[in-house]
Write a protein that holds these residues in place. Structure first.
Motif, PDB file in Angstrom:
ATOM      1  N   ASN A 224      19.376 -25.043 -23.502  1.00 33.47           N
ATOM      2  CA  ASN A 224      18.447 -24.058 -23.794  1.00 33.47           C
ATOM      3  C   ASN A 224      18.674 -22.806 -24.764  1.00 33.47           C
ATOM      4  O   ASN A 224      18.244 -21.883 -24.980  1.00 33.47           O
ATOM      5  CB  ASN A 224      17.700 -23.295 -22.620  1.00 33.47           C
ATOM      6  N   ALA A 225      20.029 -23.258 -25.277  1.00 36.13           N
ATOM      7  CA  ALA A 225      20.515 -22.467 -26.317  1.00 36.13           C
ATOM      8  C   ALA A 225      19.759 -22.576 -27.555  1.00 36.13           C
ATOM      9  O   ALA A 225      19.395 -23.565 -27.908  1.00 36.13           O
ATOM     10  CB  ALA A 225      22.014 -22.518 -26.692  1.00 36.13           C
ATOM     11  N   ILE A 226      19.501 -21.521 -28.507  1.00 35.52           N
ATOM     12  CA  ILE A 226      18.534 -21.699 -29.452  1.00 35.52           C
ATOM     13  C   ILE A 226      19.308 -22.566 -30.488  1.00 35.52           C
ATOM     14  O   ILE A 226      18.725 -23.517 -30.833  1.00 35.52           O
ATOM     15  CB  ILE A 226      18.321 -20.113 -30.000  1.00 35.52           C
ATOM     16  N   ALA A 271      16.640 -32.969 -22.991  1.00 33.97           N
ATOM     17  CA  ALA A 271      15.103 -32.544 -23.312  1.00 33.97           C
ATOM     18  C   ALA A 271      14.930 -31.292 -24.267  1.00 33.97           C
ATOM     19  O   ALA A 271      14.152 -31.103 -25.209  1.00 33.97           O
ATOM     20  CB  ALA A 271      14.320 -32.321 -22.157  1.00 33.97           C
ATOM     21  N   THR A 272      15.915 -30.452 -24.344  1.00 34.93           N
ATOM     22  CA  THR A 272      16.169 -29.060 -24.994  1.00 34.93           C
ATOM     23  C   THR A 272      16.093 -29.666 -26.538  1.00 34.93           C
ATOM     24  O   THR A 272      15.565 -28.869 -27.343  1.00 34.93           O
ATOM     25  CB  THR A 272      17.104 -28.278 -24.669  1.00 34.93           C
ATOM     26  N   TYR A 273      17.098 -30.585 -26.951  1.00 37.80           N
ATOM     27  CA  TYR A 273      17.330 -30.733 -28.332  1.00 37.80           C
ATOM     28  C   TYR A 273      16.921 -32.170 -28.959  1.00 37.80           C
ATOM     29  O   TYR A 273      16.996 -32.266 -30.047  1.00 37.80           O
ATOM     30  CB  TYR A 273      18.708 -30.707 -28.448  1.00 37.80           C
ATOM     31  N   ASN A 274      16.466 -33.178 -28.066  1.00 35.83           N
ATOM     32  CA  ASN A 274      16.044 -34.399 -28.571  1.00 35.83           C
ATOM     33  C   ASN A 274      15.087 -34.597 -29.856  1.00 35.83           C
ATOM     34  O   ASN A 274      15.506 -34.807 -31.038  1.00 35.83           O
ATOM     35  CB  ASN A 274      15.540 -35.356 -27.700  1.00 35.83           C
ATOM     36  N   THR A 455       9.662 -32.238 -20.657  1.00 38.22           N
ATOM     37  CA  THR A 455       9.565 -30.901 -21.419  1.00 38.22           C
ATOM     38  C   THR A 455      10.210 -31.310 -22.766  1.00 38.22           C
ATOM     39  O   THR A 455      10.353 -30.435 -24.059  1.00 38.22           O
ATOM     40  CB  THR A 455      10.668 -29.915 -20.833  1.00 38.22           C
ATOM     41  N   ASP A 456      10.269 -32.576 -23.248  1.00 37.31           N
ATOM     42  CA  ASP A 456      10.625 -33.045 -24.686  1.00 37.31           C
ATOM     43  C   ASP A 456       9.464 -32.999 -25.679  1.00 37.31           C
ATOM     44  O   ASP A 456       8.534 -33.581 -25.423  1.00 37.31           O
ATOM     45  CB  ASP A 456      11.317 -34.359 -24.697  1.00 37.31           C
TER      46      ASP A 456
END
Length: 552
Positions: A224-226, A271-274, A455-456
């Protein structure tokens, strides 16, 4: 009735078994087409050198310690149940220098320490391992040949954990790992920020090494880091710069985005970055020559396409040096140790030659016992392609979905010649969906799974090839399609009902097993995770302040 039949056939795909055995052969050598600025480069990946490997070790314990249970003897160059002994590591590097001693560069795509937990390798072992392999590669090739290293998820302690910590963490790979000896100063300055760097080749092609471990599914330090370590901003800047100077780009990293083709429920990115990573590369698809990854240990590829299905770029996944069979991983397979030699010009990957060392064919020591690294196949000739750009590889993907004989050849190559038998319909569905659908909603649709909880982010339901498996095979070996599925056949209806019930039972068992595995993994990792890992990051110093990171 038609809708029920379609759902029933999907269940048959999950539960059915293929009755045909494809004939498998190694293709004859191809001639690499000459192009503008043609060159060749090596890829070596997933070495996983185990300093505890013993020829008298217990194969059920990663070939560690002395095995007292029988007179069995592990091979000097490896065992399919274990990671690489030093003899295999040295042999792989010697093979590269003997086959093609003057490549344009050597791409070394990470994961150098073993998969052991007795104990898990700490940083003293990691840096000793990395520095030894660095020295071996540097001395094997002339000083003029660039050695370009990539961080793997096992190249940290605890494994998978890559913090947003800047030079205090990543600078250690340059000093203690020896990478300052192989990277130029400007690349080192970028590397200190987060394990990434740019290298412009003499041909003008730009190589961008990306630290995808920051986005890896098991790395929760930056979830969840930007923008962990500012890598997304850096990558976009470098892609735009390459476009401005009309330079094609090779993206090199360890773990790819998307899902494991042998069991497509296993993600590589969290899921934060895919989607963010895929969207960024698709935005600049016209400038990307190819993406090159390791990590999976298997031989495969991925098709990147835009929201409307327009082809953007292709990713190549190369097989490992380690032969280790990851029994705990669903779909895992042993591997024959592998090396890959690419050919390219300034616009495209033209071909690659896959080499392997068949562990089952090494003579016993009394008969010479020397390893023989052989050509396993040439991609262009074996798959009938003009070159290996995204258009040709997308055509190959479509051909694999309809040509079972060709698919079975691909499947044998997927494990570098280690024979897992025939890939049935369920197996094919996993491969084809993972190759062509690298965002979760697209993958689920391809697999016939309805999942609205992910959440992706997915911005389009357009699929590259919506129906990848276009024919089915009955137990007697004959093909059958949904169009000629007979409603009035009582025997067939009964078979479908039985297969539906069997499929549902298998899916329930699988779901329970996966849930139990996730609980165990979560409990094991809970104590090692930094509690602040999900706090958004806006600057590199956040890693030091919030994660309580201490230099090792």
């Amino acid at each position: 009735m038609a809708g029920w039949r379609e759902r029933a056939m999907k269940t048959v795909i999950w539960a059915g078994m293929v009755g045909l055995v494809a004939s498998l052969s190694v293709a004859s050598p191809s001639i690499v087409p000459k192009g503008n600025g043609a060159g060749q480069f090596w890829q070596i990946t997933d070495i996983h050198w185990d300093q505890q490997y013993s020829e008298t070790g217990d194969p059920t314990k990663m070939c560690h310690d002395e095995y007292l249970g029988s007179d069995s003897h592990n091979g000097a160059y490896g065992n399919y149940l274990c990671d690489s002994p030093w003899k295999l590591v040295k042999s792989s590097i010697q093979a590269m220098t003997q086959i093609h001693p003057l490549p344009e560069f050597v791409l070394w795509t990470g994961d150098n320490v073993p998969h052991t937990n007795d104990p898990e390798p700490d940083f003293s072992i990691i840096f000793r391992t990395v520095s030894n392999i660095t020295n071996e590669l540097r001395t094997a090739f002339p000083e003029s040949i660039p050695i370009l290293p990539v961080l793997g998820n096992h190249d940290a302690f605890p494994k998978d954990d890559f913090p947003v910590a800047g030079e205090s963490f990543y600078g250690q790979y340059l000093t203690r790992g020896g990478w300052a000896a192989v990277l130029p100063q400007d690349a080192q300055e970028d590397f200190k920020k987060g394990g990434y760097y740019e290298y412009i080749l003499p041909s003008g092609v730009t190589l961008l090494v990306v630290n995808t471990n920051l986005y890896y599914a098991n790395n929760q330090l930056g979830t969840n880091a930007i923008d962990p370590c500012g890598q997304f901003a850096w990558l976009q800047e470098k892609l735009e710069g390459a476009q401005d100077r009309s330079s094609k780009v090779i993206i090199a990293a360890h773990a790819p985005p998307g899902y494991f083709e042998r069991f497509a429920l296993i993600p590589f990115f969290n899921a934060t970055y895919n989607s963010a990573y895929i969207n960024l590369l698709n935005k600049h698809g016209s400038v990307i020559m190819a993406q090159i990854y390791g990590h999976e240990h298997t031989d495969s590829f991925r098709i990147f396409a835009s929201e409307d299905g327009e082809l953007q770029s292709v990713a190549f996944l190369a097989p490992s040096v380690t032969p280790w069979y990851p029994a705990p991983v669903p779909g895992g397979t042993a591997i024959n140790p592998s090396l890959r030699l690419y050919s390219h010009d300034t616009a495209d990957i033209l071909d690659y030659t896959q080499y392997h060392l068949n562990l089952g064919e090494i003579p016993k020591e009394e008969n010479g016992g020397m390893p023989d690294w052989k050509v396993f196949y040439h991609a262009r000739a074996s798959y009938g392609l003009d070159k290996l750009d995204v258009t040709n590889m997308a055509g190959l993907y479509k051909e694999l979905s309809t040509n079972d004989s060709l698919f079975q050849l691909y499947y044998l190559r997927n494990s570098a010649g280690y024979n897992n038998g025939v890939c049935d319909i369920d197996c094919k569905l996993n491969h084809l969906c993972a190759i062509g659908h690298i965002k979760i909603e697209a993958l689920n649709k391809c697999m016939g799974i309805n999942d609205t909880t992910s959440t992706d982010t997915f911005e389009s339901t357009t699929l590259l090839y919506p129906e990848p498996v276009q024919s089915f095979i009955l137990e007697d070996g004959s093909p059958v399609s949904a169009d000629n599925f007979d409603d009035n056949s009582d025997g067939t209806s009964h078979l479908v009902i039985i297969m539906v019930a069997l499929g549902m039972t298998l899916m329930v068992v699988l779901a329970v097993t996966l849930a139990a595995m996730l609980v165990v993994i979560t409990l094991q990792r809970k104590g090692a995770l930094r509690r602040e890992g999900s706090v958004p990051v806006s600057e590199l110093s956040w890693g030091l302040r919030q994660q309580g990171y201490k230099p090792f």
